[in-house]
Design a protein around this motif. Structure first.
Motif, PDB file in Angstrom:
ATOM      1  N   HIS A  19      -3.167   1.938  -8.753  1.00  0.00           N
ATOM      2  CA  HIS A  19      -3.395   1.239  -7.490  1.00  0.00           C
ATOM      3  C   HIS A  19      -4.202   2.047  -6.481  1.00  0.00           C
ATOM      4  O   HIS A  19      -4.643   1.508  -5.462  1.00  0.00           O
ATOM      5  CB  HIS A  19      -2.054   0.851  -6.860  1.00  0.00           C
ATOM      6  CG  HIS A  19      -1.108   1.993  -6.680  1.00  0.00           C
ATOM      7  ND1 HIS A  19      -1.255   2.942  -5.694  1.00  0.00           N
ATOM      8  CD2 HIS A  19       0.012   2.345  -7.366  1.00  0.00           C
ATOM      9  CE1 HIS A  19      -0.263   3.819  -5.757  1.00  0.00           C
ATOM     10  NE2 HIS A  19       0.516   3.491  -6.777  1.00  0.00           N
ATOM     11  N   ASP A  20      -4.393   3.353  -6.728  1.00  0.00           N
ATOM     12  CA  ASP A  20      -5.244   4.209  -5.895  1.00  0.00           C
ATOM     13  C   ASP A  20      -4.848   4.225  -4.423  1.00  0.00           C
ATOM     14  O   ASP A  20      -5.676   4.482  -3.550  1.00  0.00           O
ATOM     15  CB  ASP A  20      -6.716   3.807  -6.029  1.00  0.00           C
ATOM     16  CG  ASP A  20      -7.248   4.043  -7.424  1.00  0.00           C
ATOM     17  OD1 ASP A  20      -6.787   4.991  -8.083  1.00  0.00           O
ATOM     18  OD2 ASP A  20      -8.117   3.271  -7.870  1.00  0.00           O
ATOM     19  N   ARG A  21      -3.592   3.925  -4.139  1.00  0.00           N
ATOM     20  CA  ARG A  21      -3.074   3.952  -2.767  1.00  0.00           C
ATOM     21  C   ARG A  21      -3.826   3.007  -1.825  1.00  0.00           C
ATOM     22  O   ARG A  21      -3.869   3.238  -0.607  1.00  0.00           O
ATOM     23  CB  ARG A  21      -3.090   5.366  -2.199  1.00  0.00           C
ATOM     24  CG  ARG A  21      -2.152   6.324  -2.894  1.00  0.00           C
ATOM     25  CD  ARG A  21      -1.942   7.535  -2.018  1.00  0.00           C
ATOM     26  NE  ARG A  21      -1.205   8.563  -2.726  1.00  0.00           N
ATOM     27  CZ  ARG A  21      -0.811   9.698  -2.175  1.00  0.00           C
ATOM     28  NH1 ARG A  21      -1.110   9.953  -0.912  1.00  0.00           N
ATOM     29  NH2 ARG A  21      -0.136  10.588  -2.861  1.00  0.00           N
ATOM     30  N   GLU A  22      -4.418   1.984  -2.375  1.00  0.00           N
ATOM     31  CA  GLU A  22      -5.050   0.940  -1.572  1.00  0.00           C
ATOM     32  C   GLU A  22      -4.132  -0.283  -1.556  1.00  0.00           C
ATOM     33  O   GLU A  22      -3.221  -0.413  -2.378  1.00  0.00           O
ATOM     34  CB  GLU A  22      -6.410   0.565  -2.168  1.00  0.00           C
ATOM     35  CG  GLU A  22      -7.398   1.707  -2.258  1.00  0.00           C
ATOM     36  CD  GLU A  22      -7.851   2.203  -0.898  1.00  0.00           C
ATOM     37  OE1 GLU A  22      -7.749   1.433   0.087  1.00  0.00           O
ATOM     38  OE2 GLU A  22      -8.294   3.363  -0.813  1.00  0.00           O
ATOM     39  N   TRP A  23      -4.389  -1.208  -0.605  1.00  0.00           N
ATOM     40  CA  TRP A  23      -3.640  -2.458  -0.622  1.00  0.00           C
ATOM     41  C   TRP A  23      -3.877  -3.184  -1.940  1.00  0.00           C
ATOM     42  O   TRP A  23      -5.017  -3.297  -2.406  1.00  0.00           O
ATOM     43  CB  TRP A  23      -4.080  -3.347   0.540  1.00  0.00           C
ATOM     44  CG  TRP A  23      -3.387  -3.032   1.827  1.00  0.00           C
ATOM     45  CD1 TRP A  23      -3.921  -2.403   2.920  1.00  0.00           C
ATOM     46  CD2 TRP A  23      -2.027  -3.332   2.149  1.00  0.00           C
ATOM     47  NE1 TRP A  23      -2.968  -2.281   3.906  1.00  0.00           N
ATOM     48  CE2 TRP A  23      -1.792  -2.850   3.474  1.00  0.00           C
ATOM     49  CE3 TRP A  23      -0.981  -3.955   1.467  1.00  0.00           C
ATOM     50  CZ2 TRP A  23      -0.567  -2.979   4.106  1.00  0.00           C
ATOM     51  CZ3 TRP A  23       0.242  -4.082   2.101  1.00  0.00           C
ATOM     52  CH2 TRP A  23       0.450  -3.597   3.401  1.00  0.00           C
ATOM     53  N   HIS A  24      -2.815  -3.665  -2.545  1.00  0.00           N
ATOM     54  CA  HIS A  24      -2.951  -4.325  -3.838  1.00  0.00           C
ATOM     55  C   HIS A  24      -1.780  -5.266  -4.084  1.00  0.00           C
ATOM     56  O   HIS A  24      -0.761  -5.229  -3.378  1.00  0.00           O
ATOM     57  CB  HIS A  24      -3.021  -3.290  -4.972  1.00  0.00           C
ATOM     58  CG  HIS A  24      -1.776  -2.470  -5.132  1.00  0.00           C
ATOM     59  ND1 HIS A  24      -1.443  -1.428  -4.293  1.00  0.00           N
ATOM     60  CD2 HIS A  24      -0.750  -2.530  -6.039  1.00  0.00           C
ATOM     61  CE1 HIS A  24      -0.305  -0.886  -4.663  1.00  0.00           C
ATOM     62  NE2 HIS A  24       0.160  -1.546  -5.719  1.00  0.00           N
ATOM     63  N   ASN A  70      -0.815   7.645  -7.972  1.00  0.00           N
ATOM     64  CA  ASN A  70      -1.701   6.482  -7.959  1.00  0.00           C
ATOM     65  C   ASN A  70      -1.316   5.432  -9.004  1.00  0.00           C
ATOM     66  O   ASN A  70      -2.068   4.482  -9.229  1.00  0.00           O
ATOM     67  CB  ASN A  70      -3.155   6.904  -8.206  1.00  0.00           C
ATOM     68  CG  ASN A  70      -3.685   7.758  -7.074  1.00  0.00           C
ATOM     69  OD1 ASN A  70      -3.301   7.582  -5.925  1.00  0.00           O
ATOM     70  ND2 ASN A  70      -4.562   8.699  -7.392  1.00  0.00           N
ATOM     71  N   ASN A  95       2.155   5.090   0.013  1.00  0.00           N
ATOM     72  CA  ASN A  95       1.850   6.452   0.436  1.00  0.00           C
ATOM     73  C   ASN A  95       2.830   7.454  -0.161  1.00  0.00           C
ATOM     74  O   ASN A  95       2.839   8.618   0.233  1.00  0.00           O
ATOM     75  CB  ASN A  95       1.901   6.543   1.969  1.00  0.00           C
ATOM     76  CG  ASN A  95       0.827   5.711   2.627  1.00  0.00           C
ATOM     77  OD1 ASN A  95      -0.318   5.705   2.202  1.00  0.00           O
ATOM     78  ND2 ASN A  95       1.194   4.977   3.672  1.00  0.00           N
ATOM     79  N   ILE A 121      -7.354  -9.643  -0.482  1.00  0.00           N
ATOM     80  CA  ILE A 121      -7.394  -8.724  -1.623  1.00  0.00           C
ATOM     81  C   ILE A 121      -8.162  -9.381  -2.760  1.00  0.00           C
ATOM     82  O   ILE A 121      -7.945 -10.552  -3.067  1.00  0.00           O
ATOM     83  CB  ILE A 121      -5.964  -8.368  -2.076  1.00  0.00           C
ATOM     84  CG1 ILE A 121      -5.238  -7.609  -0.969  1.00  0.00           C
ATOM     85  CG2 ILE A 121      -5.986  -7.548  -3.367  1.00  0.00           C
ATOM     86  CD1 ILE A 121      -3.768  -7.375  -1.246  1.00  0.00           C
ATOM     87  N   LYS A 168       0.876  -1.170   0.000  1.00  0.00           N
ATOM     88  CA  LYS A 168       0.000   0.000   0.000  1.00  0.00           C
ATOM     89  C   LYS A 168       0.911   1.216   0.000  1.00  0.00           C
ATOM     90  O   LYS A 168       1.626   1.461   0.970  1.00  0.00           O
ATOM     91  CB  LYS A 168      -0.913   0.022   1.230  1.00  0.00           C
ATOM     92  CG  LYS A 168      -1.844   1.212   1.280  1.00  0.00           C
ATOM     93  CD  LYS A 168      -2.729   1.158   2.522  1.00  0.00           C
ATOM     94  CE  LYS A 168      -3.674   2.349   2.579  1.00  0.00           C
ATOM     95  NZ  LYS A 168      -4.517   2.318   3.808  1.00  0.00           N
TER      96      LYS A 168
END
Length: 245
Positions: free
Chosen positions: A162-167, A136, A112, A224, A110
């Motif tokens: 990835h939109d700053r989400e867990w991936h 992102n 940041n 996920i 994730k």
């Protein structure tokens, strides 16, 4: 299927062992407070070495005064009950003891990072997975990006966002590259900010089924969701069908 970790694993991620060169888990059994794979580590403590489950003696160790990376195991930091490594401008601070040949790299993370071209993981010589100018996206500029001549997937789907989400980011190069391996930033002034749960690398490009098996293993372990993709176990059997569900 459960995987069997160890210095010489019986099975690799998703049941795929052939060509496995890197396998780092954010697990307290494999993360240490000292730089020689010794010293138990506690929540919030800086790690100084990280055992590689794929190759004996080739582990990550501290380079410089600190790693800027901490082991996070409190309830608010867990990813589906799994600990994570938190990087705070980690840049050329965690490096492999020996050279690594890599062509496929897979990371659960994730991000940041907001700094341009921040490296997630990579090899000496400025070859790795790095952020694009838009925070992102993972980059796709030139031969220095890991997907050069190959492909990039986010949660099993072709792309970079990835939109700053867990991936799960899965990237493969057109050709393999051999050098020292870094977790976090691997080029000067391009440090990584974010969390990492697992890092996997192979010395070749994998088949579509092998890729799917590794992504399934990671998706189930970390909670996920894969995008429009079947979940396949290590025997090649479909355990969840994306078309019929």
């Amino acid at each position: 299927d459960p995987e069997v970790p160890g210095v010489n694993p019986v099975r690799g991620p998703g049941g795929h062992l052939d060509g496995l060169r890197i396998w780092f888990m954010a697990d307290p059994n494999y993360i240490f407070a000292n730089d020689n794979l010794s010293g138990s580590i506690g929540d919030g403590q800086q790690l100084k070495s990280w055992e590689n489950l794929a190759a004996f003696n080739n582990y990550l160790k501290i380079q410089g005064a600190n790693t800027n990376a901490s082991f996070e195991n409190s309830s608010g930091d867990l990813l589906n009950y799994n600990a994570v490594i938190r990087m705070n401008n980690t840049n050329r601070n965690l490096v492999s003891d020996e050279n690594v040949e890599a062509q496929t790299i897979v990371v659960v993370t994730k991000s940041n990072s907001t700094n341009s071209l921040a490296g997630l993981v990579g090899l000496e010589g400025d070859k790795g997975i790095r952020k694009a100018d838009d925070s992102n996206y993972w980059g796709s500029y030139n031969n220095d990006d890991w997907n050069s001549g190959g492909n990039s997937f986010i949660n099993g789907f072709t792309g970079y966002q990835h939109d700053r989400e867990w991936h799960i980011v899965y990237q493969e190069r057109g050709n393999s590259h051999t050098n020292k391996f870094y977790a976090g930033g691997y080029y000067n002034n391009r440090g990584y900010y974010g969390d990492i749960a697992e890092i996997i690398s192979y010395d070749d490009r994998l088949s579509n089924q092998e890729q799917n098996q590794i992504e399934t293993y990671l998706a189930i372990k970390y909670g996920i969701t894969l995008v429009n993709k079947n979940y396949i176990d290590s025997d090649g059997s479909i355990v969840w069908n994306a078309t019929s569900n």
